[in-house]
Design an enzyme around this catalytic site. Structure first.
Site, short mmCIF file in Angstrom:
data_model
loop_
_atom_site.label_atom_id
_atom_site.label_comp_id
_atom_site.label_asym_id
_atom_site.label_seq_id
_atom_site.Cartn_x
_atom_site.Cartn_y
_atom_site.Cartn_z
N GLU A 1 0.84 -1.20 0.00
CA GLU A 1 0.00 0.00 0.00
C GLU A 1 0.87 1.24 0.00
OE1 GLU A 1 -3.24 0.28 2.85
OE2 GLU A 1 -3.45 2.42 2.43
N ARG B 1 -7.99 2.75 13.09
CA ARG B 1 -8.84 1.59 12.84
C ARG B 1 -8.85 0.64 14.04
NH1 ARG B 1 -11.80 -0.77 8.61
NH2 ARG B 1 -11.31 0.94 7.24
N GLU C 1 -10.89 -8.02 3.95
CA GLU C 1 -10.28 -8.10 5.27
C GLU C 1 -11.10 -8.84 6.34
OE1 GLU C 1 -9.75 -3.84 4.83
OE2 GLU C 1 -7.78 -4.04 5.75
MO1 MOS Z 1 -5.06 -3.01 3.23
S1 MOS Z 1 -4.24 -3.54 5.00
O1 MOS Z 1 -6.20 -1.84 3.76
O2 MOS Z 1 -3.87 -2.58 2.11
#
Ligand code: MOS
Length: 745
Positions: free
Chosen positions: A225, A303, A701
């Site tokens: 990410e 989160r 997730e």
């Molecule tokens: Mo994911 S952990 O939201 O790339």
């Protein structure tokens, strides 16, 4: 036939390292810090520069723009200037004719440091005041006045470890210089626009000079990410200085050592129950080990705070979280993004409360499950909840009561082998918690032969988002999916994309695709009216209907007619998730479009002589809304579960003075097919989610958190062997750690 599986199984799928190497391409070796904290006193590159095949060696001084890769907080130098903050911190880079030349030259770099004191523990860092950002507190009700009304109060500590992503494809980038100072970047990133932006800043050029293209990733799990950016930036610097294409693909071991992982957490908790087992209050402090730079740590911390109560309603909550700066590689996004750490604590705390109160865990869970309109500590109220439904479904499917009886009998008659069972409800919020990130773009192009190309901001990383988008486009255009091709993700076609993460890739990019298709459908409707006459025009299976009657006008002819009439057969759309907001000062709002719910029942068997264990079976009842693709969602549910189980059991990051010693697949154990239990997933029926595309729900997730059940099933079995011994909530629960519980007093 589906188009995701065949090229993967036949080896035809192209990943960054498979792209035919351009002429004159250079290879890269990154020289990194070997100490966790210290000043750079002397760096000698002379021998490396003279080494065979070397074209260029660079340091921070060769960065024409800004030496910065931090996004939320600008605290991370791409190449260390005068000080290193972790083992693996890049310092210098060699560009050479072959990979071997580059690696050989790297060996010739010599460096002298003046070591500085290093901190590896989050609590120690917090004590020194070494935080990434000020702490955050979320509260509901009033915990302080409630403790005296509690019948049972439990207090303790929960520790959870980090986790290495082990994506199949390691971090990779290929940068090709084009004319006029432009660069084309093939990057294994979940986040093309951030690569574009950071590379532009590092080179000191505008974003429009940088084109980032992503065909697919061999897995991301959050590890690409923000942390794919560095390697593209390094290659871009090489291309900038040499005018030649540059490639870098990290070795597996290098990738494990120098890239970030899931954040380890250490948490203090206090929970109060009334006589009946209703939870009255939760108070907790979460210490997140952020590593040496912010990366995404503050967002991940948020989160965590949004998921501290998991699937339960707790009227009085006060939770504080600290993001602690240490001298480890900056920890980063990993499936669940901080929520697993918060939810693991909640399930451990309830388990502790069951031990102390004598109320069975199942009853405690059942009594406190979320009801419609219950409030989360951050103010939002729960809607369309299937918490109780999934709980009951999982108990029913697993024949829970029968299972408990069998377990009791088994444990009575077997002295050294014990069975354990756990129930794991899950509630996970969908949307980026930074509201502005909840936007996605799509560009739909229809060629005059009737074939369709769709570009979106979503990155395909094995999660099947392309297949989902393909079926969304096909449905919106009323055509066969075979006509639709999904393009690579490219910053030139779809701009300012949010990363493909937060489980929201298909949700948001799918919605943008649907909107873009609808724009073209409206244009086609006008053409159809001209051809078949006035009335209600509808489309079904590539045929135009007038007032419900089939006509002779079919898709290909309609599209061609539109082309001849000079109608625009391309449309671009932006989707921005509506209705979400968050007030950071008040710590309240509606950060999520909706929640995903489900429950797992996990069965384990422990060999109490050896500390070894086996997971027998996991039943999952999961709310996927109206699933966009059953097989894909099943794959995500099963894969997520097993990855979560690995996090809390097998996978242990071991450090020695800040040096990762479990740095290879020989020493860092990940789950494989032999570890995986028999998995039964039941998707709840007749559940339609009004807040996502085609009434579906995000899947990436949430199933990861079912893995929490593995830990608590082992605890259940171990406690059958050592009834009186107090459990300490430390993960991962490796064989060694379990054995110590069973025997070490
Ligand atoms: Mo994911 S952990 O939201 O790339």
């Amino acid at each position: 036939m589906n188009d995701l599986i065949p090229p993967h199984t036949t080896g035809e799928s192209v990943f960054v390292d498979d792209i035919p190497e351009p002429k004159n391409m250079l290879h890269t070796a990154v020289f990194v810090s070997s100490i966790p904290h210290g000043k750079i006193i002397r760096l000698n590159l002379e021998k490396a520069k003279e080494s065979e095949g070397v074209v260029k060696v660079i340091t921070f001084e060769d960065i024409p723009g800004e030496n910065q890769v931090g996004r939320i907080i600008q605290d991370e130098e791409l190449l260390a200037e005068h000080k290193v903050d972790f083992i693996g911190h890049p310092i210098a880079v060699v560009f050479a004719e072959t990979k071997k030349d580059a690696n050989n030259a790297r060996e010739l770099i010599s460096i002298e440091y003046e070591p500085l004191p290093a901190v590896f523990d989050a609590r120690e860092a917090a004590k020194n005041g070494s935080l990434i950002a000020p702490s955050r507190t979320i509260s509901l009700g009033n915990v302080d006045s409630i403790w005296e009304r509690c019948e049972t109060i439990v207090e303790g500590v929960v520790e959870s470890g980090g986790q290495e992503h082990i994506y199949m494809e390691t971090q990779a980038s290929l940068v090709i210089p084009k004319e006029d100072g432009d660069f084309l970047i093939y990057s294994g990133t979940q986040n093309p626009s951030t690569v574009q932006n950071i590379v532009a800043n590092i080179l000191g050029v505008d974003m429009n000079k940088i084109e980032v293209d992503v065909k697919r990733l061999g897995g991301g799990f959050g590890g690409k990410e923000d942390q794919a950016t560095h390697w593209s930036a390094i290659c871009a610097l090489g291309a900038y200085h040499t005018g030649r294409p540059v490639k870098l693909v990290l070795d597996r071991q290098e990738d494990i050592i120098i890239t970030g992982k899931r954040h380890p957490y250490s948490t203090d908790y206090k929970l109060g129950l009334d006589k009946e087992g209703k939870i009255l209050a939760l108070e907790a402090e979460y210490y997140q080990n952020a590593g040496a730079a912010a990366d995404l740590s503050t967002a991940i911390l948020g989160r965590t705070l949004f998921h501290v109560t998991n699937a339960y309603f707790i009227p009085n909550v006060k939770v504080t979280a600290y993001s602690c700066r240490t001298n480890l590689v900056p920890f980063t996004a990993f499936r669940g993004f901080g929520a697993p750490q918060g939810m693991f604590v909640m399930e451990c705390v309830l388990s502790h409360a069951a031990d102390v109160s004598g109320i069975p865990i199942k009853e405690l869970q059942e009594k406190n499950l979320l009801d419609e309109r219950d409030q989360f500590p951050y103010g939002m109220r729960v809607e369309n909840t299937t918490t109780k439904r999934s709980f009951e479904q999982a108990l029913q499917d697993s024949k829970y009561e029968e299972l408990k009886l069998k377990q009791f009998e088994f444990n009575e008659t077997n002295k050294f082998v014990k069975k354990g069972i756990s129930i794991t409800p899950v509630c996970f919020g969908i949307s980026f918690t930074s509201t502005f990130m909840n936007q996605a773009g799509a560009l739909v192009n229809i060629y005059y032969d009737g074939s369709v190309n769709v570009s979106t901001g979503a990155v395909e990383m094995g999660q099947g988002v392309n297949m989902k988008i393909k079926s969304i486009a096909a449905q919106a255009l009323s055509i066969k999916p075979d006509r639709v091709r999904i393009e690579s993700t490219n910053t030139g076609r779809v701009i300012n994309t949010s990363p493909t993460s937060a489980s929201s890739g298909a949700d948001m990019n799918g919605k943008a695709t649907e909107i873009a298709c609808q724009i073209i459908v409206e244009r086609l409707r006008e053409i159809a009216t001209e051809k078949v006459g006035e009335g209600e025009i509808t489309f079904e299976d590539e045929v135009v209907y007038l007032n419900g009657q089939k006509t002779d006008l079919v898709w290909e002819d309609l599209v061609n007619e539109a082309y001849l009439k000079r109608v625009n057969l391309a449309a671009q759309a932006l989707y921005a998730t509506p209705g979400i907001y968050y007030d950071h000062d008040k710590e309240e709002g509606k950060p999520f479009a909706y929640h995903v719910f489900g429950t797992a029942v996990t069965e384990a068997t422990v060999d109490c002589l050896r500390g070894t264990y086996k997971f027998d079976k996991v039943h999952i009842a999961h709310d996927a809304g109206k699933s966009l693709n059953h097989l894909i969602d099943l794959g995500q549910a099963e894969g997520g579960l097993v990855q979560g189980m690995g996090w809390l059991t097998l996978e242990e990051l071991m450090y020695e003075n800040g040096k990762l010693i479990s740095d290879a697949l020989a020493t860092y154990k990940v789950p494989d097919v032999h570890f995986a239990p028999e998995i039964k997933v039941k998707f709840l029926e007749n559940v339609e989610n009004p807040y996502a595309v085609l009434k579906s729900k995000a899947i990436g997730e949430p199933p990861f958190m079912y893995g929490i059940g593995a830990y608590l099933a082992l605890k259940d079995a171990a406690k059958a062997f050592r009834k009186e011994k107090e459990w300490s909530f430390v993960a991962p629960l490796t064989n060694e750690r379990l054995l110590f519980f069973l025997y070490d007093d």
